[in-house]
Design a protein around this motif. Structure first.
Motif, short mmCIF file in Angstrom:
data_model
loop_
_atom_site.label_atom_id
_atom_site.label_comp_id
_atom_site.label_asym_id
_atom_site.label_seq_id
_atom_site.Cartn_x
_atom_site.Cartn_y
_atom_site.Cartn_z
N UNK A 1 -6.08 2.70 5.41
CA UNK A 1 -5.79 1.83 4.27
C UNK A 1 -4.58 0.94 4.55
N UNK B 1 0.85 -1.20 0.00
CA UNK B 1 0.00 0.00 0.00
C UNK B 1 0.89 1.25 0.00
N UNK C 1 -5.77 -4.50 -3.62
CA UNK C 1 -5.53 -3.08 -3.89
C UNK C 1 -6.37 -2.58 -5.06
N UNK D 1 -8.60 0.51 -4.44
CA UNK D 1 -8.31 1.76 -5.15
C UNK D 1 -9.52 2.22 -5.95
N UNK E 1 3.88 5.86 -5.34
CA UNK E 1 3.73 5.98 -6.78
C UNK E 1 2.74 7.10 -7.14
N UNK E 2 1.66 7.19 -6.36
CA UNK E 2 0.69 8.27 -6.58
C UNK E 2 1.37 9.63 -6.38
N UNK F 1 1.10 -3.01 -11.32
CA UNK F 1 1.56 -4.03 -10.38
C UNK F 1 1.18 -5.43 -10.89
N UNK G 1 -1.56 2.31 -10.75
CA UNK G 1 -0.51 1.53 -10.10
C UNK G 1 -0.92 0.07 -9.96
N UNK G 2 -2.20 -0.19 -9.63
CA UNK G 2 -2.62 -1.59 -9.43
C UNK G 2 -2.54 -2.36 -10.75
N UNK H 1 -3.58 6.04 -8.41
CA UNK H 1 -3.63 4.88 -7.51
C UNK H 1 -4.12 3.64 -8.26
N UNK I 1 2.17 1.83 -3.33
CA UNK I 1 1.12 2.40 -4.16
C UNK I 1 1.05 3.92 -3.96
N UNK I 2 1.05 4.34 -2.72
CA UNK I 2 0.90 5.78 -2.44
C UNK I 2 2.16 6.57 -2.82
N UNK J 1 -5.56 -2.23 6.39
CA UNK J 1 -6.81 -2.85 5.93
C UNK J 1 -6.94 -4.32 6.30
#
Lengths: 120, 412
Positions: free
Chosen positions: A89, A36, B91, B95, A42-43, B30, B26-27, B23, A39-40, A92
């Protein structure tokens, strides 16, 4: 309490006992948290990239501007709300685990479902 | 080849802010990474590490997918692979759900407005019973499954599926997720150019993504999509209206629909059967036979049977059963579909498996970003690789034709 507290919300967790992939206790949770976070990151990377690209098209020097910015009360609250949502998150799987415990959902029920559903 | 496929916006689809979109993207990245970089490592891990260890312990080589699994689950590489796959799946829904939850009341209103403009039927009964194989587990870990309604006129799981399945398929299903329907339509057009169905039924249509190509390719036909998920067909109806197509949708069970005998010339399904059960599947085949007019076609596009693959491939594919809330995924591949078709009344000798080539090349003409000619070719020309989405260049279809009446057959 947010302004959306009293309206309907989506379902957050999928029903069905989550498998454990690692033998070490806590490893599955740790992996999910790390991903996670990835992911963030990357955001965040995309956002900064967008900001810089857009600013560049307008001739705006954002790098100098952010160094002089002082956060007011509204900004402090917005950032704290964001961080709390972020942490929700990251954790989770703890949420799902608590729910599985509350509903006494088990691996046995999952295996039973496969067998029952395969019965002709 | 970098995968930069982007979903085509349409009026019913949830929108995403900059960060939500990032977001979600990215999934998709991935999943692609796992399939391109982590999945190939499983072969040498198995061959050089797990199989020898199994043999040392048991005095024999692993014999079937169960033996392979017993060895692999203890290996740390496999654990990382399977864990990453599971987290990617979680995710992906999470997301997507973040953006749906933010705009949920508006999405429901928008769907209702779109539906109101359509002349097509939307039939959702008050007392519908959703089958247990859909409610026992949330299939492919989609929170809420297909049928949960969090409020009146809810479409949230429909919206979740539309966006989530695009990410799951990493765009390989095309800008509108319609590759499977489009592939079967193309197959029909090429193989049976004179076939002009008047009424078409798509069973287990979820959000109607595979249903719409049938209306496009057979514009004069009356097209129906049915699904056990109320929010899915509600969303499907709005989605079709938003895309300018009048397609009828109803909440019905494919085992026992509410249509009269002989009502359809073509009954299709796309990745439906593996989400049912061993009790339901024979009933679905029987219902297809009942619903078809003489000479009508039943086409199910789903997963090929296990007996067509080696044990290691079976093992990779069966991970979905154990790790992705797909309880019938493995067992379905062991069902004898020829026997089911024969028992339902179809002529066994006429039934067959065939490949409907993916329609992905057509997407190169799309306005959606990322679908260049080269990118489409790269997808179309891939080799079959177990564990990848949409392996190889085609979909496995099971086809059976309802016999003409005796008199008509004699005359022909």
């Amino acid at each position: 309490m947010t302004s959306t507290a009293n309206r309907p919300h989506v379902v957050k967790d999928a029903k069905g006992k989550r498998p454990q992939f690692y033998e070490a206790p806590g490893m599955d949770q740790a992996m999910s948290m790390i991903l996670v976070l990835a992911n963030e990151i990357s955001v965040l990377h995309d956002r900064l990239d967008s900001v810089e690209r857009y600013a560049k098209t307008t001739g705006l020097d954002l790098a100098a501007g952010v160094e002089t910015l002082v956060l007011d009360q509204e900004a402090l609250e917005a950032r704290e709300t964001w961080r709390q949502d972020f942490l929700d998150r990251i954790f989770y799987l703890m949420r799902k685990e608590a729910r599985e415990a509350a509903e006494a959902d088990t691996k046995e029920r999952y295996s039973r479902t496969i067998e029952e559903i395969a019965e002709a | 080849m970098l995968n930069t496929f982007q979903q085509q916006a349409h009026p019913a689809l949830p929108t995403a802010t900059h960060d939500e979109a990032s977001r979600q993207e990215f999934t998709k990245s991935f999943k692609n990474f796992i399939q391109q970089k982590l999945l190939p490592g499983l072969t040498p891990i198995y061959r050089n590490r797990v199989a020898p260890a199994f043999e040392a312990q048991h005095g024999r080589a692993p014999g079937d997918r169960r033996d392979i699994r017993a060895g692999m689950v203890r290996d740390l590489y496999f654990q990382h692979y399977a864990s990453a796959n599971r987290v990617a799946q979680e995710l992906l829904w999470e997301a997507t759900n973040i953006s749906i939850d933010r705009q949920l009341p508006d999405l429901i209103d928008r769907a209702a407005e779109l539906s109101a403009k359509s002349g097509a039927v939307l039939d959702i009964p008050d007392d519908f019973a959703v089958p247990r194989y859909i409610t026992a587990l949330d299939i492919h870990c989609m929170p809420g499954g297909y049928a949960t309604e969090v409020t009146k006129n809810d479409i949230s799981v429909g919206a979740l599926y539309d966006r989530g399945v695009y990410l799951y398929a990493m765009g390989y299903m095309g800008p509108l997720n319609d590759d499977m329907g489009r592939s079967v339509c193309n197959y029909l057009k090429r193989r049976m150019p004179d076939f002009a169905p008047k009424r078409i039924l798509d069973m287990g249509c979820t959000v109607g993504h595979a249903t719409l190509p049938y209306k496009e390719l057979f514009p004069d036909a009356e097209v129906w999509g049915i699904d056990v998920g109320g929010p899915c067909v509600r969303y499907a109806h709005a989605r079709a209206a938003g895309l300018g197509l009048e397609v009828n949708f109803a909440q019905m069970n494919a085992e026992e629909t509410r249509f009269p005998d002989g009502h359809f010339d073509l009954v299709v399904s796309h990745i439906l059967l593996h989400e049912t059960s061993a009790k339901a599947m024979p009933r679905i085949f029987k219902e297809c036979h009942r619903l078809l007019a003489p000479g009508g076609l039943m086409i199910h596009a789903d997963l090929p049977p296990f007996d067509l693959m080696d044990p290691f491939t079976q093992f990779i594919l069966d991970n979905e059963t154990w790790y992705n809330n797909e309880p019938f995924w493995g067992a379905m591949r062991e069902m004898d579909q020829f026997a089911l078709a024969e028992k339902a009344g179809f002529d066994r000798a006429e039934a067959r498996f065939d490949t409907a080539p993916m329609a992905v090349m057509e997407f190169a003409a799309s306005d959606a970003a990322g679908y260049s000619q080269d990118a489409a070719s790269a997808v179309a020309e891939r080799e079959f690789t177990a564990g990848e989405y949409a392996p190889g260049g085609g979909w496995e279809v099971f086809i059976a034709q309802k016999q003409m009446t005796v008199a008509a057959k004699d005359a022909a």
